[in-house]
Design a protein around this motif. Structure first.
Motif, PDB file in Angstrom:
ATOM      1  N   ARG A  30      -6.576  -0.980   1.022  1.00  0.00           N
ATOM      2  CA  ARG A  30      -5.911  -0.068   0.088  1.00  0.00           C
ATOM      3  C   ARG A  30      -6.885   0.397  -0.987  1.00  0.00           C
ATOM      4  O   ARG A  30      -7.263  -0.373  -1.882  1.00  0.00           O
ATOM      5  CB  ARG A  30      -4.699  -0.730  -0.549  1.00  0.00           C
ATOM      6  CG  ARG A  30      -3.605  -1.074   0.456  1.00  0.00           C
ATOM      7  CD  ARG A  30      -2.275  -1.276  -0.230  1.00  0.00           C
ATOM      8  NE  ARG A  30      -1.762  -0.055  -0.824  1.00  0.00           N
ATOM      9  CZ  ARG A  30      -1.069   0.883  -0.163  1.00  0.00           C
ATOM     10  NH1 ARG A  30      -0.834   0.730   1.131  1.00  0.00           N
ATOM     11  NH2 ARG A  30      -0.630   1.948  -0.782  1.00  0.00           N
ATOM     12  N   PRO A  31      -7.301   1.649  -0.929  1.00  0.00           N
ATOM     13  CA  PRO A  31      -8.207   2.177  -1.940  1.00  0.00           C
ATOM     14  C   PRO A  31      -7.619   2.151  -3.351  1.00  0.00           C
ATOM     15  O   PRO A  31      -8.320   1.872  -4.313  1.00  0.00           O
ATOM     16  CB  PRO A  31      -8.439   3.622  -1.469  1.00  0.00           C
ATOM     17  CG  PRO A  31      -8.164   3.592  -0.006  1.00  0.00           C
ATOM     18  CD  PRO A  31      -7.059   2.605   0.163  1.00  0.00           C
ATOM     19  N   LEU A  32      -6.340   2.470  -3.467  1.00  0.00           N
ATOM     20  CA  LEU A  32      -5.654   2.468  -4.759  1.00  0.00           C
ATOM     21  C   LEU A  32      -4.301   1.804  -4.607  1.00  0.00           C
ATOM     22  O   LEU A  32      -3.668   1.897  -3.559  1.00  0.00           O
ATOM     23  CB  LEU A  32      -5.465   3.904  -5.272  1.00  0.00           C
ATOM     24  CG  LEU A  32      -6.730   4.717  -5.593  1.00  0.00           C
ATOM     25  CD1 LEU A  32      -6.348   6.155  -5.946  1.00  0.00           C
ATOM     26  CD2 LEU A  32      -7.534   4.086  -6.715  1.00  0.00           C
ATOM     27  N   ASN A  33      -3.855   1.143  -5.655  1.00  0.00           N
ATOM     28  CA  ASN A  33      -2.526   0.549  -5.638  1.00  0.00           C
ATOM     29  C   ASN A  33      -1.478   1.590  -5.985  1.00  0.00           C
ATOM     30  O   ASN A  33      -1.764   2.586  -6.640  1.00  0.00           O
ATOM     31  CB  ASN A  33      -2.457  -0.610  -6.633  1.00  0.00           C
ATOM     32  CG  ASN A  33      -3.320  -1.780  -6.201  1.00  0.00           C
ATOM     33  OD1 ASN A  33      -3.409  -2.075  -5.012  1.00  0.00           O
ATOM     34  ND2 ASN A  33      -3.967  -2.442  -7.159  1.00  0.00           N
ATOM     35  N   GLY A  34      -0.254   1.353  -5.554  1.00  0.00           N
ATOM     36  CA  GLY A  34       0.825   2.284  -5.848  1.00  0.00           C
ATOM     37  C   GLY A  34       1.273   3.038  -4.629  1.00  0.00           C
ATOM     38  O   GLY A  34       0.547   3.138  -3.621  1.00  0.00           O
ATOM     39  N   THR A  35       2.485   3.573  -4.702  1.00  0.00           N
ATOM     40  CA  THR A  35       3.044   4.319  -3.573  1.00  0.00           C
ATOM     41  C   THR A  35       3.523   5.708  -3.978  1.00  0.00           C
ATOM     42  O   THR A  35       4.271   6.339  -3.249  1.00  0.00           O
ATOM     43  CB  THR A  35       4.226   3.541  -2.958  1.00  0.00           C
ATOM     44  OG1 THR A  35       5.203   3.280  -3.976  1.00  0.00           O
ATOM     45  CG2 THR A  35       3.765   2.228  -2.349  1.00  0.00           C
ATOM     46  N   ASP A  36       3.075   6.200  -5.123  1.00  0.00           N
ATOM     47  CA  ASP A  36       3.450   7.552  -5.512  1.00  0.00           C
ATOM     48  C   ASP A  36       2.398   8.535  -5.007  1.00  0.00           C
ATOM     49  O   ASP A  36       1.364   8.147  -4.450  1.00  0.00           O
ATOM     50  CB  ASP A  36       3.630   7.656  -7.029  1.00  0.00           C
ATOM     51  CG  ASP A  36       2.372   7.270  -7.802  1.00  0.00           C
ATOM     52  OD1 ASP A  36       1.306   7.089  -7.175  1.00  0.00           O
ATOM     53  OD2 ASP A  36       2.457   7.147  -9.036  1.00  0.00           O
ATOM     54  N   ALA A  37       2.654   9.815  -5.189  1.00  0.00           N
ATOM     55  CA  ALA A  37       1.771  10.842  -4.645  1.00  0.00           C
ATOM     56  C   ALA A  37       0.376  10.769  -5.238  1.00  0.00           C
ATOM     57  O   ALA A  37      -0.617  11.023  -4.543  1.00  0.00           O
ATOM     58  CB  ALA A  37       2.385  12.223  -4.902  1.00  0.00           C
ATOM     59  N   GLU A  38       0.264  10.411  -6.504  1.00  0.00           N
ATOM     60  CA  GLU A  38      -1.048  10.326  -7.145  1.00  0.00           C
ATOM     61  C   GLU A  38      -1.878   9.208  -6.535  1.00  0.00           C
ATOM     62  O   GLU A  38      -3.078   9.369  -6.286  1.00  0.00           O
ATOM     63  CB  GLU A  38      -0.876  10.102  -8.644  1.00  0.00           C
ATOM     64  CG  GLU A  38      -2.175  10.100  -9.433  1.00  0.00           C
ATOM     65  CD  GLU A  38      -2.929  11.422  -9.374  1.00  0.00           C
ATOM     66  OE1 GLU A  38      -4.166  11.403  -9.550  1.00  0.00           O
ATOM     67  OE2 GLU A  38      -2.286  12.480  -9.150  1.00  0.00           O
ATOM     68  N   ALA A  39      -1.252   8.064  -6.276  1.00  0.00           N
ATOM     69  CA  ALA A  39      -1.976   6.930  -5.686  1.00  0.00           C
ATOM     70  C   ALA A  39      -2.373   7.204  -4.243  1.00  0.00           C
ATOM     71  O   ALA A  39      -3.386   6.682  -3.764  1.00  0.00           O
ATOM     72  CB  ALA A  39      -1.117   5.674  -5.763  1.00  0.00           C
ATOM     73  N   LEU A  40      -1.595   8.027  -3.545  1.00  0.00           N
ATOM     74  CA  LEU A  40      -1.821   8.276  -2.124  1.00  0.00           C
ATOM     75  C   LEU A  40      -2.611   9.546  -1.842  1.00  0.00           C
ATOM     76  O   LEU A  40      -2.789   9.920  -0.682  1.00  0.00           O
ATOM     77  CB  LEU A  40      -0.472   8.352  -1.397  1.00  0.00           C
ATOM     78  CG  LEU A  40       0.359   7.066  -1.389  1.00  0.00           C
ATOM     79  CD1 LEU A  40       1.762   7.337  -0.834  1.00  0.00           C
ATOM     80  CD2 LEU A  40      -0.319   5.972  -0.586  1.00  0.00           C
ATOM     81  N   ILE A  55       5.593   3.593   3.331  1.00  0.00           N
ATOM     82  CA  ILE A  55       5.490   4.751   2.444  1.00  0.00           C
ATOM     83  C   ILE A  55       4.215   5.530   2.744  1.00  0.00           C
ATOM     84  O   ILE A  55       4.198   6.764   2.710  1.00  0.00           O
ATOM     85  CB  ILE A  55       5.503   4.305   0.969  1.00  0.00           C
ATOM     86  CG1 ILE A  55       6.881   3.749   0.590  1.00  0.00           C
ATOM     87  CG2 ILE A  55       5.157   5.463   0.048  1.00  0.00           C
ATOM     88  CD1 ILE A  55       7.933   4.778   0.351  1.00  0.00           C
ATOM     89  N   SER A  56       3.129   4.828   3.047  1.00  0.00           N
ATOM     90  CA  SER A  56       1.869   5.511   3.370  1.00  0.00           C
ATOM     91  C   SER A  56       2.045   6.436   4.567  1.00  0.00           C
ATOM     92  O   SER A  56       1.572   7.583   4.566  1.00  0.00           O
ATOM     93  CB  SER A  56       0.774   4.481   3.671  1.00  0.00           C
ATOM     94  OG  SER A  56       0.477   3.702   2.538  1.00  0.00           O
ATOM     95  N   TRP A  57       2.753   5.956   5.594  1.00  0.00           N
ATOM     96  CA  TRP A  57       2.942   6.808   6.770  1.00  0.00           C
ATOM     97  C   TRP A  57       3.858   7.991   6.458  1.00  0.00           C
ATOM     98  O   TRP A  57       3.607   9.119   6.902  1.00  0.00           O
ATOM     99  CB  TRP A  57       3.481   6.008   7.943  1.00  0.00           C
ATOM    100  CG  TRP A  57       3.760   6.890   9.130  1.00  0.00           C
ATOM    101  CD1 TRP A  57       4.950   7.126   9.722  1.00  0.00           C
ATOM    102  CD2 TRP A  57       2.811   7.712   9.825  1.00  0.00           C
ATOM    103  NE1 TRP A  57       4.820   8.019  10.753  1.00  0.00           N
ATOM    104  CE2 TRP A  57       3.510   8.404  10.835  1.00  0.00           C
ATOM    105  CE3 TRP A  57       1.436   7.926   9.687  1.00  0.00           C
ATOM    106  CZ2 TRP A  57       2.870   9.286  11.704  1.00  0.00           C
ATOM    107  CZ3 TRP A  57       0.813   8.811  10.558  1.00  0.00           C
ATOM    108  CH2 TRP A  57       1.526   9.472  11.553  1.00  0.00           C
ATOM    109  N   LEU A  58       4.886   7.746   5.680  1.00  0.00           N
ATOM    110  CA  LEU A  58       5.768   8.843   5.304  1.00  0.00           C
ATOM    111  C   LEU A  58       4.995   9.906   4.529  1.00  0.00           C
ATOM    112  O   LEU A  58       5.227  11.103   4.700  1.00  0.00           O
ATOM    113  CB  LEU A  58       6.942   8.318   4.475  1.00  0.00           C
ATOM    114  CG  LEU A  58       7.904   7.389   5.231  1.00  0.00           C
ATOM    115  CD1 LEU A  58       8.951   6.832   4.289  1.00  0.00           C
ATOM    116  CD2 LEU A  58       8.560   8.106   6.386  1.00  0.00           C
TER     117      LEU A  58
END
Length: 478
Positions: A127-137, A341-344
């Protein structure tokens, strides 16, 4: 105990196991890992876990941030000048078992190859960044993942022992796309690729999925099966139209009393779960399993069609459980399953793959429309994630990688003819050096596993053909 359902019928479908409060995900790559992990351990576990520093953004020279990518290494069979085999991780945590069994393992054993398995960024521990929002992904994309794998291979090639080694990449489902796209974007680095069940055509409204499910049940099911399915789903649709019908449905299906089935979104989730049973059998099953499922449907009541064939009150109420279809998308997630969430996010930004009921060529009624999925993108990632944005992402992916006409050589595209995802894959030879293998009676990515006693002859022959092609392309023919 409540059993929550969530509307994630993309490369995976929700299910319930044993009446436990469990969200069971059967996406393509997660299912593959589960399958490979079931293979018997024939040898001592000697695969090593490794980590490699990667750039956060491979396409921004001013951004110097980095992260660590997980990969696995096995050199049991490697000999000097032997090939490098790299299994490309997909949309879930990756398993080291790909270096211990399956078609890639067999190829390495037969050609004195080195085995590597790479985990996809934003899945598992990578995981490069933590979080599941658009900014983190925002740094999650196929292109970034391909660059990660290219950097891993370049890193390996720095070692003198690999100076003359050919490179073969292997993938299935979404990672099957990646295998073909690695050969497209890095032709000087990749010598051959196996792209199993890869839906290389991005498509927002993927109505063909359920058309194929319907075709499978018509072709391999019993004579009156399709008609029975249609009656079941039309009855669901009718019951949803009145308070009395909803109450009856709750009793039959053991749905929690507090669940508001008058809400459109909850009705759509209900239909998604019910259709998911047919999707799962079609995607991962056999012709015989489809026929057996039809026998259960035809022998049961109009509403009895869970996988076990046991009426709902017997299969769930004995465990004091009820099903809840209220939509609470984000409330479910934890660090253990944030890869979902990453796949979505990737479906909402790159691929679509929304398995809608918008076609008339199936018996499941039109209760999973496109806007059901667009609302999911909107709720998970913000108001900017609308239909136009999904469309832009899909168009960009098809433009970059060539959709159903990628300009590649030394890539074998394989698909099982039962697999609904094959409708977005390459089913005819692109050239003599980019052949398509369609396996009769086979399902999603089955060719990536090792031969089993109950495998059909066609599947075993396909594995043999795939291995022979790879050996030819890397100059390792017997």
């Amino acid at each position: 105990m409540l059993i929550k359902y969530y509307p994630f019928i993309l490369l995976f479908n929700p299910c319930v196991s044993g009446g436990v409060d469990l969200f069971c995900v059967k996406n393509g790559f997660k299912y593959l890992n589960d399958e490979i992990n079931l293979e018997p351990h024939l040898e001592e576990f000697i695969t090593q876990t490794k980590w490699l520093k990667q750039k956060l953004d491979h396409f921004n020279t001013t951004d110097q941030r980095d992260w660590k990518m997980k990969y696995f290494k096995r050199l049991s069979y490697w000999r000097l000048n032997g090939p490098i085999y790299l299994f490309l991780g997909g949309e879930s945590p990756v398993s080291p078992r790909w270096a211990e069994t399956g078609i890639m393992y067999e190829l390495a054993k037969e050609t004195n190859g080195a085995l590597y398995v790479a985990e996809h960024r934003y899945y598992g521990e990578s995981r490069p960044l933590n979080g599941t929002d658009a900014e983190a992904l925002k740094y999650l994309s196929a292109r970034q993942a391909l660059a990660d794998n290219a950097y891993l291979l370049k890193y390996l090639k720095r070692f003198s022992i690999y100076k003359n080694s050919k490179v073969v990449v292997v993938g299935g489902s979404y990672s099957g796309n990646l295998a073909a796209w690695m050969k497209l974007l890095y032709p000087d680095l990749i010598d051959a690729a196996i792209a199993s069940s890869g839906p290389v055509l991005a498509k927002m409204d993927f109505y063909e999925y359920l058309e194929k499910v319907s075709d499978n049940y018509e072709q391999y099911g019993t004579k009156k099966c399709l008609g029975k399915i249609e009656k079941i789903f039309k009855r669901y649709d009718k019951l949803m139209q009145s308070a009395k019908g909803i109450q009856l449905l709750k009793e039959e299906e053991n749905i929690c009393e507090k669940c508001n089935l008058s809400a459109l979104e909850n009705q759509q989730i209900f239909f998604g779960v019910k259709v998911g049973e047919f999707m799962s059998i079609s995607q991962y099953g056999t012709a015989e399993q489809i026929k057996d499922h039809c026998k259960i449907l035809l022998n049961g009541s109009i509403y009895q069609h869970n996988e076990s064939g046991i009426p709902p009150e017997e299969s769930t109420r004995n465990n004091c459980t009820c099903y809840d279809f209220d939509e609470t998308i984000k409330g479910y997630y934890s660090k253990e399953n944030d890869w979902i969430i990453s796949w979505l996010y990737q479906t909402c930004t790159e691929f679509g793959y929304f398995q809608t009921t918008s076609s008339d060529e199936h018996p499941f009624t039109n209760n999973m429309p496109l806007n059901f999925y667009i609302r999911m993108c909107h709720k998970l990632f913000g108001p900017d994630f609308d239909e136009e944005r999904v469309n832009r992402g899909v168009a960009a992916v098809n433009d970059l990688y060539g959709a159903l006409s990628p300009n590649v050589t030394n890539v074998v595209f394989s698909n099982g003819d039962l697999d609904p995802w094959s409708t977005l894959s390459i089913l005819k030879d692109l050239s003599n050096n980019a052949p398509a293998i369609v396996i009769p009676g086979s399902s999603h990515c089955r060719d990536l596993l090792s031969n089993r006693d109950n495998d059909i002859v066609e599947l075993k022959e396909a594995r043999k053909a795939i291995k022979n092609l790879v050996k030819k392309w890397i100059g390792a023919e017997c």
